[in-house]
Design a protein around this motif. Sequence first.
Motif, PDB file in Angstrom:
ATOM      1  N   TYR A 115     -10.033  12.498  -2.640  1.00 53.33           N
ATOM      2  CA  TYR A 115      -9.494  13.794  -3.080  1.00 53.33           C
ATOM      3  C   TYR A 115      -8.459  13.635  -4.192  1.00 53.33           C
ATOM      4  O   TYR A 115      -7.973  14.608  -4.749  1.00 53.33           O
ATOM      5  CB  TYR A 115      -8.804  14.505  -1.889  1.00 53.33           C
ATOM      6  N   CYS A 116      -8.091  12.391  -4.522  1.00 55.11           N
ATOM      7  CA  CYS A 116      -6.882  12.135  -5.321  1.00 55.11           C
ATOM      8  C   CYS A 116      -7.175  12.006  -6.812  1.00 55.11           C
ATOM      9  O   CYS A 116      -8.037  11.225  -7.216  1.00 55.11           O
ATOM     10  CB  CYS A 116      -6.239  10.837  -4.827  1.00 55.11           C
ATOM     11  N   CYS A 159      -3.308   1.088  -6.000  1.00 52.82           N
ATOM     12  CA  CYS A 159      -3.583   1.440  -4.601  1.00 52.82           C
ATOM     13  C   CYS A 159      -4.593   0.447  -4.049  1.00 52.82           C
ATOM     14  O   CYS A 159      -5.332  -0.182  -4.812  1.00 52.82           O
ATOM     15  CB  CYS A 159      -4.196   2.832  -4.517  1.00 52.82           C
ATOM     16  N   SER A 185      -3.905   6.529 -10.280  1.00 48.52           N
ATOM     17  CA  SER A 185      -3.878   5.410  -9.334  1.00 48.52           C
ATOM     18  C   SER A 185      -5.142   4.574  -9.513  1.00 48.52           C
ATOM     19  O   SER A 185      -6.225   5.118  -9.724  1.00 48.52           O
ATOM     20  CB  SER A 185      -3.792   5.945  -7.908  1.00 48.52           C
ATOM     21  N   SER A 220      -7.127   1.352  -2.129  1.00 51.76           N
ATOM     22  CA  SER A 220      -8.427   1.997  -2.324  1.00 51.76           C
ATOM     23  C   SER A 220      -8.166   3.389  -2.871  1.00 51.76           C
ATOM     24  O   SER A 220      -7.033   3.888  -2.784  1.00 51.76           O
ATOM     25  CB  SER A 220      -9.207   2.071  -1.002  1.00 51.76           C
ATOM     26  N   LYS A 221      -9.193   3.988  -3.463  1.00 53.68           N
ATOM     27  CA  LYS A 221      -9.002   5.302  -4.082  1.00 53.68           C
ATOM     28  C   LYS A 221      -9.434   6.378  -3.089  1.00 53.68           C
ATOM     29  O   LYS A 221     -10.581   6.389  -2.627  1.00 53.68           O
ATOM     30  CB  LYS A 221      -9.847   5.388  -5.364  1.00 53.68           C
ATOM     31  N   CYS A 222      -8.523   7.270  -2.760  1.00 55.04           N
ATOM     32  CA  CYS A 222      -8.848   8.344  -1.822  1.00 55.04           C
ATOM     33  C   CYS A 222      -9.730   9.373  -2.536  1.00 55.04           C
ATOM     34  O   CYS A 222      -9.494   9.673  -3.709  1.00 55.04           O
ATOM     35  CB  CYS A 222      -7.574   8.986  -1.302  1.00 55.04           C
ATOM     36  N   ARG A 231      -8.631   7.482   4.171  1.00 55.72           N
ATOM     37  CA  ARG A 231      -7.375   6.757   4.348  1.00 55.72           C
ATOM     38  C   ARG A 231      -7.622   5.436   5.079  1.00 55.72           C
ATOM     39  O   ARG A 231      -8.525   5.319   5.910  1.00 55.72           O
ATOM     40  CB  ARG A 231      -6.364   7.608   5.138  1.00 55.72           C
ATOM     41  N   GLY A 276       0.024   6.455  -7.211  1.00 54.99           N
ATOM     42  CA  GLY A 276      -0.150   5.105  -6.736  1.00 54.99           C
ATOM     43  C   GLY A 276       0.552   4.846  -5.409  1.00 54.99           C
ATOM     44  O   GLY A 276       0.939   5.754  -4.696  1.00 54.99           O
TER      45      GLY A 276
END
Length: 389
Positions: free
Chosen positions: A28-29, A22, A33, A24-26, A144, A73
Amino acid sequence: MATPTPLHADPGFGIYVHWPFCLSKCPYCDFNSHVRSEPIDEKRFVAAIAAELAHRASLTQGRVVRSVYFGGGTPSLMKASSVAAILDAIARLWRQAPQVEVTLEANPSSVEAGRFRDYRAAGVNRVSIGVQSFNDADLKLLGRLHTAADAMAALDVAAAVFDRYSFDLIYARPQQSVKAWRAELKAALARGSDHLSLYQLTIEPDTIFERLHFAGKLAMPDAEMGRAFWDTTQELTSAAGLPAYEVSNHARPGAESRHNLIYWRYGEYVGVGPGAHGRIMTPHGRRAQATERHPEMWLTVVEADGQALVEDEMLSSEEQGDEFLLMGLRLSEGIEPARFEAVAGRRLDPARISSLVAEGMVEVTPAGRLRVSAEGFPVLDAVVADLAA
Ligand SMILES: C[S@@+](CC[C@H](N)C(=O)[O-])C[C@H]1O[C@@H](n2cnc3c(N)ncnc32)[C@H](O)[C@@H]1O
Ligand code: SF4
């Protein structure tokens, strides 16, 4: 006009391809990824995915592929030529159903939407777009990289390029009111897509949101408000002709995700790429498989051994029965008790069913299927635990 997906249909066989990167890393996720500061060697990863596909094909001779799903991802970071190479490998290794569904998860940046036509040329025929919200402030809060305008534009491109597309929204967000969600969901439904995935925000382990939540810095809706969000979601989607066919998935009848139906109807699938899961039938029973999660470690192992399974176990009848219930009761169509018996080697306890029916948590349809009721769905985990016990 879409053809309705028949009940009792053979769940079939699907292929899941995990792309673990990804931008960037969100916060909440907790999906598998990863963000890399250096460009990744896409060719090497694609060659390793092809190697794992060949390994899984050797275990699943004679199957007919009904669905391929590129998940992440962020698979929409892949070059279209990489997607084409993977689909070519699949076509060489297995026979394919005439209307094979090929889905790719996409993030709605302009760059990624710009690749949609090339993905279609590569063989993708459905995209699932991670919109998450149509509100810029909330998109920021969710970490996001896209704006609401980007999301709208990506949906327009998807509608122009693909016959079938879906998008994801996350609701019950910090500080979101039910009224605001109602307006946002109405706007989402007005887009006219025939499939929507609507996820209530959950706080996952080892995420930034979990730390903020523990620190009291994330105002999450309480249970009563959570229920109001849920009820609003069911009411509006049903009224728009996209009722829930699964806990978080809504479709016009016939437009369901065929891939996810394979999981929920307890069909067979192989998973390739880092941290991918599979369930395959062997002459000795059903096997649960999972690969190494760390992308570069996965790559090294596949390059050395041709595959990177770290789990490859025969499931006991009891485990299969539990999985079958856990998956099948997520669906509004419910399960066939006779199939549970065939899978689990035992009957469901009639006394438990009767008491859950009396409590209004489950229903037995005239055709004899067992399904969770509208009242039971908000407490699905407890209902499944009760039935599986
Ligand atoms: C693998 S992710 C999505 C793919 C794509 N990278 C994206 O973010 O758009 C699948 C979906 O799960 C949902 N999701 C992920 N974490 C969640 C969480 N903690 N609570 C609710 N939904 C979540 C999001 O809607 C996301 O689009
Ligand atoms: S939500 Fe999607 S984009 Fe965000 S980190 Fe998870 S997989 Fe990546």
